[in-house]
Scaffold this motif. Structure first.
Motif, short mmCIF file in Angstrom:
data_model
loop_
_atom_site.label_atom_id
_atom_site.label_comp_id
_atom_site.label_asym_id
_atom_site.label_seq_id
_atom_site.Cartn_x
_atom_site.Cartn_y
_atom_site.Cartn_z
N MET A 315 0.79 -1.22 0.00
CA MET A 315 0.00 0.00 0.00
C MET A 315 0.83 1.28 0.00
O MET A 315 0.29 2.36 0.22
N TYR A 316 2.11 1.18 -0.26
CA TYR A 316 2.90 2.39 -0.45
C TYR A 316 2.51 3.05 -1.78
O TYR A 316 2.10 2.38 -2.74
N GLU A 317 2.66 4.36 -1.84
CA GLU A 317 2.19 5.14 -2.99
C GLU A 317 2.68 4.61 -4.34
O GLU A 317 1.88 4.53 -5.29
N PRO A 318 3.97 4.28 -4.51
CA PRO A 318 4.40 3.83 -5.84
C PRO A 318 3.76 2.52 -6.29
O PRO A 318 3.80 2.18 -7.47
N SER A 319 3.17 1.77 -5.37
CA SER A 319 2.56 0.48 -5.67
C SER A 319 1.05 0.59 -5.88
O SER A 319 0.52 0.12 -6.89
N VAL A 320 0.35 1.19 -4.94
CA VAL A 320 -1.10 1.26 -5.01
C VAL A 320 -1.59 2.47 -5.79
O VAL A 320 -2.71 2.51 -6.28
N GLY A 321 -0.71 3.47 -5.96
CA GLY A 321 -1.06 4.64 -6.75
C GLY A 321 -0.89 4.38 -8.23
O GLY A 321 -0.09 3.53 -8.65
N VAL A 322 -1.65 5.11 -9.05
CA VAL A 322 -1.56 4.98 -10.51
C VAL A 322 -1.66 6.35 -11.15
O VAL A 322 -2.27 7.27 -10.60
N PRO A 323 -1.07 6.51 -12.34
CA PRO A 323 -1.33 7.74 -13.10
C PRO A 323 -2.74 7.70 -13.66
O PRO A 323 -3.24 6.63 -14.03
N LEU A 324 -3.39 8.84 -13.73
CA LEU A 324 -4.74 8.93 -14.29
C LEU A 324 -4.92 10.30 -14.92
O LEU A 324 -4.72 11.33 -14.25
N ALA A 325 -5.27 10.32 -16.19
CA ALA A 325 -5.49 11.58 -16.89
C ALA A 325 -6.59 11.39 -17.92
O ALA A 325 -6.84 10.27 -18.40
N MET A 326 -7.27 12.50 -18.26
CA MET A 326 -8.33 12.49 -19.27
C MET A 326 -8.21 13.74 -20.14
O MET A 326 -7.76 14.79 -19.67
N ARG A 327 -8.65 13.59 -21.37
CA ARG A 327 -8.81 14.77 -22.22
C ARG A 327 -9.99 14.52 -23.15
O ARG A 327 -10.35 13.37 -23.42
N GLY A 328 -10.61 15.59 -23.60
CA GLY A 328 -11.75 15.46 -24.50
C GLY A 328 -12.58 16.71 -24.49
O GLY A 328 -12.25 17.70 -23.83
#
Length: 474
Positions: A315-328
């Motif tokens: 559950m450390y950030e680099p493991s449980v975290g993900v990049p997320l982005a949107m455009r439109g």
């Protein structure tokens, strides 16, 4: 809720094992990701996005159904998604929206998973039984070898992923070309803007292990210049995390190996960026960008030795975290720091294409936030892990500046991510944070709808039964 006046198409691009900070847009000083940086600059980037379980098959099963892992029982890589419960693919098709997938799904082969149009599909052909050995956990065969093998591919051959990822990109571009031709009219009066909305879910395996990259990418990251893991060797002696560290056998690696792992991983991120760039270029070239919501995310992250951990699973950030982005269309260009979940993407896509929500989905649509509304800063985001390397599970709740991690029968963790983004100081045993810790534990139990210890025991019981089914020891 803000919704588009006419339905949008959705191009969902997911990768495998992309940690949230391995982007130029996230402020990384070394990683070259010009496509993602442009994407984030013209759209919205969520800086605190999380998967619902930091492991491939459970995360993907959870995302496919829009439900938590403990809702579905797909605990580990030996129990991939098998079509039950119904997926958002089933739901979208029921409401007249076709879904096409390209690339890795990691589901049970040959099941009714709701995604009927699968191209260049990759599924989990062989169950990974490591996650079924929980009492006690075992050391993973060859784990250290995979870490020590990091580096550049041979100059006279292709890297392991090249042919596979090229096929994924080419098939997605072909899909977009066909949709553009359809939207332009079929000679029977059907013109642009009248075609039914579509969803294309493209899946890359990059930047997943093996950490072996094409030389042209690897050479961009001189080993002497890349960073070293944070908190390596780890400063804590948490019993469950120590089990996980033992499972992956990644302790006491020399500095040269640690630097090679980072150089290779960053090179894989840049290779991925180039593939995504081809998709976005095709959208623009074909005139589809003005009618399409594009979403990028990963199924989980990768610690790369941070806190002594490898191969996600914590559950450390680099493991449980993900990049997320949107455009439109209508998507406001900005960053959002409020915590969000991958499960929020399911109702978000439903809103974009004009499909009603399924009441079983656990996420909340982000379309209103993407189009400029203020996020709910008080929301809590949940993740859980019940698989290889640990005898007991773990449950994470992120709300505001704090992250709380509960381990049945083991010490819990509490981090203030504003003052301690590297998660070096566990506040759970600090008297002045007792109220905060107790508030998070109460909220976790409400969020789960059941006792976390009971969930943990249910997972381990199911895994014992699955191991016996596969011919393992009782």
């Amino acid at each position: 809720m803000t919704e588009p006046t006419t339905p949008l198409n959705v191009l969902l691009i997911t990768s495998d094992e992309h940690r949230p900070d391995a982007l130029g847009a996230a402020g990384h000083p070394l990683v070259e990701t010009p496509t993602f940086d442009r994407f984030a600059a013209t759209g919205i980037r969520f800086t605190s996005a999380y998967c619902s379980s930091p492991l491939c098959a459970p995360s993907r099963a959870s995302f496919a159904t829009g439900r938590y892992v403990h809702d579905t029982g797909h605990w580990d890589n030996a129990t991939p998604y098998d079509g039950t419960p119904r997926s958002w693919g089933h739901h979208f098709v029921d409401h007249g929206v076709d879904v096409t997938t390209v690339g890795k799904l990691d589901f049970e082969p040959d099941c009714d998973d709701g995604f009927d149009d699968q191209r260049v599909a990759f599924h989990r052909e062989t169950p990974d039984v490591n996650g079924l050995h929980r009492d006690p956990p075992i050391v993973r065969d060859g784990a250290r070898d995979r870490i020590e093998a990091a580096g550049s591919a041979a100059a006279d051959g292709e890297a392991w992923y090249c042919e596979r990822e090229d096929r994924v990109t080419d098939e997605t571009v072909a899909f977009l070309e066909a949709r553009a031709e359809e939207a332009a009219g079929d000679g029977e009066g059907k013109g642009s803007g009248t075609a039914e909305p579509w969803v294309c879910w493209t899946n890359y395996i990059l930047p997943h292990f093996p950490l072996v990259a094409e030389p042209s990418y690897y050479e961009r990251y001189p080993e002497t210049e890349v960073d070293l893991p944070t908190d390596y060797p780890p400063g804590d002696d948490h019993p469950i995390l120590d089990e996980l560290r033992s499972h992956f056998d990644g302790a006491d690696l020399d500095e040269a190996t640690l630097r090679r792992t980072r150089a290779a991983y960053y090179a894989l991120c840049t290779a991925l960026d180039d593939h995504v760039g081809q998709l976005l270029d095709a959208l623009d070239r074909l005139g589809l960008a003005e009618d399409t919501l594009v979403v990028y995310a990963s199924d989980h992250g990768e610690p790369l030795g941070d806190h002594g951990v490898w191969w996600k699973c914590c559950m450390y950030e680099p493991s449980v975290g993900v990049p997320l982005a949107m455009r439109g269309p209508g998507v406001a260009g900005r960053t959002v720091d409020a915590p969000v979940s991958l499960l929020d993407l399911v109702p978000t896509m439903a809103d974009a294409v004009g499909v009603p929500h399924d009441s079983a989905w656990r996420g909340r649509s982000l379309l209103d936030v993407a189009c400029g509304d203020a996020p709910d800063d008080d929301r809590a985001v949940f993740s859980e892990y019940h698989a290889h390397g640990v005898s007991r599970g773990m449950f994470m709740l992120r709300q505001g500046r704090y992250k709380y991690v509960y381990y049945p029968d083991n010490p819990d963790q509490l981090f203030d991510l504003e003052s301690d983004p590297d998660e070096l100081t566990n506040l759970a045993g600090t008297p002045e944070y007792t109220d905060v810790r107790e508030r998070f534990e109460r909220r976790l139990r409400v969020h789960l709808d059941e006792d976390p210890d009971a969930v943990d025991e249910r997972a381990r019981r199911d895994q014992r039964e699955r191991l016996a089914e596969l011919g393992g020891p009782d």
